[in-house]
Design a protein around this motif. Structure first.
Motif, PDB file in Angstrom:
ATOM      1  N   ASP A 133      -4.959 -14.360  -3.411  1.00  0.00           N
ATOM      2  CA  ASP A 133      -6.253 -13.856  -2.957  1.00  0.00           C
ATOM      3  C   ASP A 133      -6.133 -12.583  -2.134  1.00  0.00           C
ATOM      4  OD1 ASP A 133      -8.392 -16.069  -3.679  1.00  0.00           O
ATOM      5  OD2 ASP A 133      -6.575 -17.103  -3.052  1.00  0.00           O
ATOM      6  N   GLU A 134      -5.037 -12.456  -1.395  1.00  0.00           N
ATOM      7  CA  GLU A 134      -4.870 -11.246  -0.595  1.00  0.00           C
ATOM      8  C   GLU A 134      -3.392 -11.013  -0.299  1.00  0.00           C
ATOM      9  OE1 GLU A 134      -7.329  -9.138   2.936  1.00  0.00           O
ATOM     10  OE2 GLU A 134      -6.582 -11.137   3.443  1.00  0.00           O
ATOM     11  N   ILE A 135      -2.984  -9.757  -0.410  1.00  0.00           N
ATOM     12  CA  ILE A 135      -1.646  -9.346   0.007  1.00  0.00           C
ATOM     13  C   ILE A 135      -1.789  -8.646   1.354  1.00  0.00           C
ATOM     14  CG2 ILE A 135       0.354  -7.897  -0.497  1.00  0.00           C
ATOM     15  CD1 ILE A 135      -0.341  -8.165  -3.476  1.00  0.00           C
ATOM     16  N   ILE A 136      -1.057  -9.137   2.339  1.00  0.00           N
ATOM     17  CA  ILE A 136      -1.085  -8.564   3.686  1.00  0.00           C
ATOM     18  C   ILE A 136       0.292  -7.981   3.987  1.00  0.00           C
ATOM     19  CG2 ILE A 136      -1.339  -9.060   6.151  1.00  0.00           C
ATOM     20  CD1 ILE A 136      -3.187 -11.409   5.331  1.00  0.00           C
ATOM     21  N   VAL A 137       0.336  -6.717   4.345  1.00  0.00           N
ATOM     22  CA  VAL A 137       1.595  -6.071   4.716  1.00  0.00           C
ATOM     23  C   VAL A 137       1.536  -5.673   6.180  1.00  0.00           C
ATOM     24  CG1 VAL A 137       3.102  -4.074   4.384  1.00  0.00           C
ATOM     25  CG2 VAL A 137       2.115  -5.232   2.397  1.00  0.00           C
ATOM     26  N   VAL A 138       2.518  -6.123   6.939  1.00  0.00           N
ATOM     27  CA  VAL A 138       2.664  -5.689   8.327  1.00  0.00           C
ATOM     28  C   VAL A 138       3.739  -4.617   8.358  1.00  0.00           C
ATOM     29  CG1 VAL A 138       3.340  -6.349  10.660  1.00  0.00           C
ATOM     30  CG2 VAL A 138       1.902  -7.872   9.301  1.00  0.00           C
ATOM     31  N   ASN A 139       3.337  -3.410   8.697  1.00  0.00           N
ATOM     32  CA  ASN A 139       4.239  -2.270   8.744  1.00  0.00           C
ATOM     33  C   ASN A 139       4.726  -2.071  10.173  1.00  0.00           C
ATOM     34  OD1 ASN A 139       5.560   0.194   8.466  1.00  0.00           O
ATOM     35  ND2 ASN A 139       3.654   1.367   8.615  1.00  0.00           N
ATOM     36  N   ASN A 140       6.018  -2.313  10.374  1.00  0.00           N
ATOM     37  CA  ASN A 140       6.611  -2.218  11.712  1.00  0.00           C
ATOM     38  C   ASN A 140       7.003  -0.777  12.058  1.00  0.00           C
ATOM     39  OD1 ASN A 140       6.478  -4.755  12.837  1.00  0.00           O
ATOM     40  ND2 ASN A 140       8.495  -5.416  12.165  1.00  0.00           N
ATOM     41  N   GLY A 141       6.038   0.136  11.982  1.00  0.00           N
ATOM     42  CA  GLY A 141       6.289   1.500  12.418  1.00  0.00           C
ATOM     43  C   GLY A 141       7.172   2.315  11.496  1.00  0.00           C
ATOM     44  N   SER A 142       7.067   2.108  10.197  1.00  0.00           N
ATOM     45  CA  SER A 142       7.895   2.846   9.238  1.00  0.00           C
ATOM     46  C   SER A 142       7.608   4.344   9.290  1.00  0.00           C
ATOM     47  CB  SER A 142       7.641   2.338   7.818  1.00  0.00           C
ATOM     48  OG  SER A 142       8.002   0.981   7.692  1.00  0.00           O
ATOM     49  N   THR A 143       8.653   5.138   9.020  1.00  0.00           N
ATOM     50  CA  THR A 143       8.527   6.602   9.035  1.00  0.00           C
ATOM     51  C   THR A 143       9.014   7.223   7.729  1.00  0.00           C
ATOM     52  OG1 THR A 143      10.715   6.778  10.077  1.00  0.00           O
ATOM     53  CG2 THR A 143       8.802   6.715  11.546  1.00  0.00           C
ATOM     54  N   ASP A 144       9.079   6.417   6.663  1.00  0.00           N
ATOM     55  CA  ASP A 144       9.668   6.877   5.398  1.00  0.00           C
ATOM     56  C   ASP A 144       8.639   7.071   4.291  1.00  0.00           C
ATOM     57  OD1 ASP A 144       8.971   4.239   5.061  1.00  0.00           O
ATOM     58  OD2 ASP A 144      10.812   3.658   4.018  1.00  0.00           O
ATOM     59  N   GLY A 145       7.370   7.220   4.659  1.00  0.00           N
ATOM     60  CA  GLY A 145       6.320   7.372   3.658  1.00  0.00           C
ATOM     61  C   GLY A 145       5.584   6.081   3.353  1.00  0.00           C
ATOM     62  N   THR A 146       5.975   4.994   4.009  1.00  0.00           N
ATOM     63  CA  THR A 146       5.327   3.700   3.778  1.00  0.00           C
ATOM     64  C   THR A 146       3.842   3.746   4.112  1.00  0.00           C
ATOM     65  OG1 THR A 146       7.359   2.428   4.134  1.00  0.00           O
ATOM     66  CG2 THR A 146       5.282   1.283   4.507  1.00  0.00           C
ATOM     67  N   VAL A 147       3.493   4.395   5.220  1.00  0.00           N
ATOM     68  CA  VAL A 147       2.087   4.466   5.645  1.00  0.00           C
ATOM     69  C   VAL A 147       1.239   5.115   4.562  1.00  0.00           C
ATOM     70  CG1 VAL A 147       0.485   5.474   7.310  1.00  0.00           C
ATOM     71  CG2 VAL A 147       2.645   4.495   8.104  1.00  0.00           C
ATOM     72  N   GLU A 148       1.729   6.227   4.038  1.00  0.00           N
ATOM     73  CA  GLU A 148       0.972   6.965   3.023  1.00  0.00           C
ATOM     74  C   GLU A 148       0.853   6.159   1.730  1.00  0.00           C
ATOM     75  OE1 GLU A 148       2.526   9.613   6.095  1.00  0.00           O
ATOM     76  OE2 GLU A 148       3.491   8.110   4.818  1.00  0.00           O
ATOM     77  N   TRP A 149       1.939   5.504   1.334  1.00  0.00           N
ATOM     78  CA  TRP A 149       1.902   4.722   0.092  1.00  0.00           C
ATOM     79  C   TRP A 149       0.943   3.543   0.218  1.00  0.00           C
ATOM     80  CZ3 TRP A 149       3.264  -0.302  -1.430  1.00  0.00           C
ATOM     81  CH2 TRP A 149       3.286  -0.508  -2.815  1.00  0.00           C
ATOM     82  N   LEU A 150       0.991   2.861   1.346  1.00  0.00           N
ATOM     83  CA  LEU A 150       0.092   1.726   1.547  1.00  0.00           C
ATOM     84  C   LEU A 150      -1.367   2.165   1.531  1.00  0.00           C
ATOM     85  CD1 LEU A 150       2.029  -0.256   4.311  1.00  0.00           C
ATOM     86  CD2 LEU A 150       1.641  -0.980   1.946  1.00  0.00           C
ATOM     87  N   ALA A 151      -1.642   3.361   2.057  1.00  0.00           N
ATOM     88  CA  ALA A 151      -3.017   3.870   2.086  1.00  0.00           C
ATOM     89  C   ALA A 151      -3.559   4.112   0.685  1.00  0.00           C
ATOM     90  CB  ALA A 151      -3.075   5.156   2.904  1.00  0.00           C
TER      91      ALA A 151
END
Length: 283
Positions: A31-49
């Motif tokens: 029903d839902e995928i939840i990702v907790v991003n522990n302050g990544s600096t490798d492009g993870t923020v942009e990809w998740l967005a």
């Protein structure tokens, strides 16, 4: 039935993509995928967005333990009935969740059988903990190859690489020990689960592939050793018998002091011993 898959990530974007692809490919719907991003600096923020089907929580790097704490809480607060937990270095096979769901019950924790990079079963789960004998270590019995003949394997010490549980587990025992940062947060949580009356099992037909080799934490001294020593001692203090609480931490202290090769390492061991011995749980 509402199922949330929760994933903790830190600077492993390429591995995370494979984990998410594995979740999206499940034959049993999530029903839902939840990702907790522990302050990544490798492009993870942009990809998740760019991925609108993922609910994202971004926080500072508080370790895998702090990430699991946030992920468990987020899935619970968002009302999901069932929670499927994992890190960003594993890929569930397409029918993994289907086999887990076939074996769920509100008072059970079920987990997949994990496979190593070489395609062999990853034998690293704890079947039973030793919390009563101070003259032996905490791992009383580990999973063995001969256990794999069973479709359902009782195992107290499941790791946070694929366990599935009902939200009532959180209601009864709380959340993972976020202060552990890394190492043994899953062991401590499963000990609490057993004490609260929950049983736990490995489901042999539910499979999950690991994407990294397991590190040899005893090979050389590093910053991680502080958490290894402190957290194991904390588990003894929180859950061990009277003799375990008062004797075994000193055995760990002596053992690790012998492994320490310099003054800095010895200071780390002593600090870890003190912090573990006087550890106070938030739960």
């Amino acid at each position: 039935m509402s199922i949330a898959a929760i994933v903790i990530t830190f600077n492993r974007l390429e591995l995370l993509k494979k984990t998410i692809a594995g979740l999206r490919a499940q034959t049993q719907s999530i029903d839902e995928i939840i990702v907790v991003n522990n302050g990544s600096t490798d492009g993870t923020v942009e990809w998740l967005a760019e991925n609108g089907d993922i609910f994202v929580v971004t926080q500072e790097n508080v370790g895998s333990s702090g990430g699991q704490y946030t992920a468990f809480k987020t899935a619970y607060d968002r009302g999901h009935e069932w929670i499927w937990a994992m890190d960003d270095d594993v890929v569930p096979r397409p029918d993994c969740l289907e086999h887990l769901v076939a074996n769920i019950a509100a008072n059970k924790v079920v987990a997949p059988l994990r496979y190593s990079l070489d395609g062999t079963p990853f034998i690293n789960d704890t079947i039973e903990f030793n919390l009563t004998n101070p003259f032996s270590n905490i791992w009383k019995r580990l999973l063995k190859k001969e256990d794999l003949v069973s479709d359902i394997i009782p195992a107290t010490g499941l790791t946070f690489e694929g366990p599935m549980f009902h939200r009532s587990l959180i209601e009864k025992i709380g959340l993972p020990e976020k202060k552990f940062f890394i190492f043994a947060d899953d062991s401590e949580y499963m000990i609490r689960a057993k004490k609260a009356g929950f049983s736990s099992y490995i489901i042999s037909k539910a499979n999950l592939d690991r994407m990294l080799d397991a590190p040899d934490l005893n090979k050389e001294f590093s910053w991680k050793n502080y958490y290894i020593i402190r957290n194991i001692i904390a588990i003894d203090v929180l859950h061990g018998s009277f003799l375990v609480r008062w004797l075994r931490p000193y055995a760990y202290l002596i053992s690790w002091l012998r492994k320490a090769s310099n003054k800095s390492d010895r200071q780390t061991v002593i600090k870890a011993f003190k912090d573990g011995y006087f550890y106070k749980s938030d739960n």
